[in-house]
Design a protein around this motif. Structure first.
Motif, short mmCIF file in Angstrom:
data_model
loop_
_atom_site.label_atom_id
_atom_site.label_comp_id
_atom_site.label_asym_id
_atom_site.label_seq_id
_atom_site.Cartn_x
_atom_site.Cartn_y
_atom_site.Cartn_z
N SER A 1 14.89 39.62 41.60
CA SER A 1 13.80 40.47 41.14
C SER A 1 12.56 39.61 41.07
N LEU A 2 11.83 39.58 42.16
CA LEU A 2 10.73 38.62 42.27
C LEU A 2 9.40 39.27 42.63
N SER A 3 9.40 40.58 42.80
CA SER A 3 8.23 41.28 43.31
C SER A 3 6.99 41.06 42.45
N ARG A 4 5.96 40.46 43.05
CA ARG A 4 4.64 40.28 42.46
C ARG A 4 4.66 39.48 41.16
N LYS A 5 5.67 38.64 40.98
CA LYS A 5 5.79 37.90 39.72
C LYS A 5 4.83 36.71 39.65
N ASP A 6 4.71 36.17 38.43
CA ASP A 6 3.72 35.12 38.18
C ASP A 6 3.97 33.88 39.02
N PHE A 7 5.23 33.49 39.20
CA PHE A 7 5.48 32.24 39.94
C PHE A 7 4.96 32.33 41.36
N LEU A 8 4.98 33.54 41.94
CA LEU A 8 4.45 33.70 43.29
C LEU A 8 2.92 33.71 43.27
N GLY A 9 2.35 34.35 42.25
CA GLY A 9 0.89 34.31 42.14
C GLY A 9 0.36 32.90 41.99
N GLU A 10 1.05 32.09 41.19
CA GLU A 10 0.62 30.70 41.00
C GLU A 10 0.88 29.86 42.25
N ALA A 11 1.92 30.20 43.01
CA ALA A 11 2.22 29.44 44.23
C ALA A 11 1.11 29.57 45.26
N ILE A 12 0.36 30.67 45.20
CA ILE A 12 -0.70 30.88 46.19
C ILE A 12 -2.09 30.84 45.56
N THR B 1 6.83 28.07 36.64
CA THR B 1 6.71 28.31 38.09
C THR B 1 7.55 27.31 38.87
N PHE B 2 7.53 26.03 38.47
CA PHE B 2 8.33 25.03 39.17
C PHE B 2 9.82 25.39 39.12
N GLN B 3 10.28 25.88 37.98
CA GLN B 3 11.69 26.21 37.83
C GLN B 3 12.07 27.43 38.65
N SER B 4 11.22 28.45 38.69
CA SER B 4 11.51 29.62 39.51
C SER B 4 11.53 29.26 41.00
N LEU B 5 10.63 28.39 41.42
CA LEU B 5 10.65 27.95 42.82
C LEU B 5 11.91 27.15 43.12
N GLU B 6 12.31 26.30 42.19
CA GLU B 6 13.53 25.51 42.37
C GLU B 6 14.76 26.41 42.48
#
Length: 287
Positions: free
Chosen positions: A217-228, A194-199
């Motif tokens: 291609s970021l729709s509903r992916k895990d890194f966004l779920g973990e960010a919130i 998640t940290f790497q996708s956000l970076e």
């Protein structure tokens, strides 16, 4: 970029690529659009909602049951044929197999979305031999259909994304693909924490400097779920819209999504705020 009969001007507009999964085990819709008739209806609904193109996949991106080339062909090619009979909207095919890509393009698709990092580089030859078709190359971050475990990059993930996408684009050009027909995708969640996708998201302008349109291609992916807070896919719409709008501001020119109506509205508002496009309606205080 020219896809079939359509010219996509991606200089001051963000195109919406709508997802249709012809898989029984997709992470979001859980096989809802696996039946052919349902998948075709879904594609046409996305077009009516404002999607610029449809992206169909026949193999789940993550770990899952093996899918043979014959099975993937049967999931994708009849769909392309059926959709092509109903609309001239561009169709993208999410595949890493050259044989499937060739059959899909011959059936009426115009874009190959390869998330494998050109595991079969012959895909570039197939695209190059067909005018009016395009190719997406993506940073896969590891072997296809695997989950990352403590991935590390030298010197960092974003630098590796840019370096890898540049190399993949170079391979495609050397095999004859027109540079204007190439998109690059940083591969959110693929081989990334998640940290790497956000970076990678924050540093998206570094990928933009390659000169090819950037697809996210970021729709509903895990890194966004973990960010919130670790929310499941069905509760990640707002995060997906926020990320799509931010990526547009940072230079992305195509967004691959599950939620076409909401994303189109978010992106048209973003473009108007940034002054890229006029408001679609502007009567307030004037009538």
């Amino acid at each position: 970029m020219r896809l079939g009969q359509h010219d996509l001007d991606l200089r001051r507009r963000v195109a919406v690529m709508a997802i249709v999964n012809r898989t029984p085990d997709s992470f979001f819709d859980r096989g809802r659009t696996f039946p052919l008739d349902t998948a075709v209806d879904e594609a046409l609904a996305h077009v009516r909602a404002g999607a610029d193109l449809i992206d169909v996949g026949g193999v789940k991106a993550g770990p899952g049951e093996p899918v043979t080339p014959e099975q993937e062909h049967e999931r994708i090619v009849p769909f392309v044929e059926a959709v092509r009979e109903r609309t001239d909207a561009p169709i993208s095919v999410d595949t890493s197999r050259a044989s499937v890509a060739a059959a899909a393009l011959d059936a009426g698709a115009q874009l190959v979305n390869d998330v494998s990092g050109l595991v079969e580089p012959e895909i570039a030859d197939i695209v190059a031999a067909r005018p009016g078709t395009g190719l997406v190359v993506m940073h896969p971050g590891g072997p296809p259909r695997t989950r990352p475990f403590r991935p590390s990059y030298d010197p960092d993930c974003t630098t590796d994304v840019v370096r890898t996408c540049a190399a993949l684009a170079q391979v495609a050009r050397e095999r004859g693909v027109d540079g204007q027909q190439l998109l690059v995708d940083p591969g959110h969640d693929f081989g990334k924490t998640t940290f790497q996708s956000l970076e990678v998201t924050r540093r998206l302008p570094e990928l933009v400097t390659l000169g090819h349109p950037v697809l996210v291609s970021l729709s509903r992916k895990d890194f966004l779920g973990e960010a919130i807070g670790g929310l499941p896919p069905e509760q990640r719409l707002e995060a997906s819209l926020a990320c799509a709008a931010l990526c547009a501001q940072l230079g992305a020119r195509m967004v691959r999504v599950h939620d076409t109506t909401a994303t189109v509205r978010a992106l048209r508002a973003t473009e108007a705020i940034l002054g890229w496009q006029p408001p679609l309606s502007a009567m307030r205080g004037l009538d």
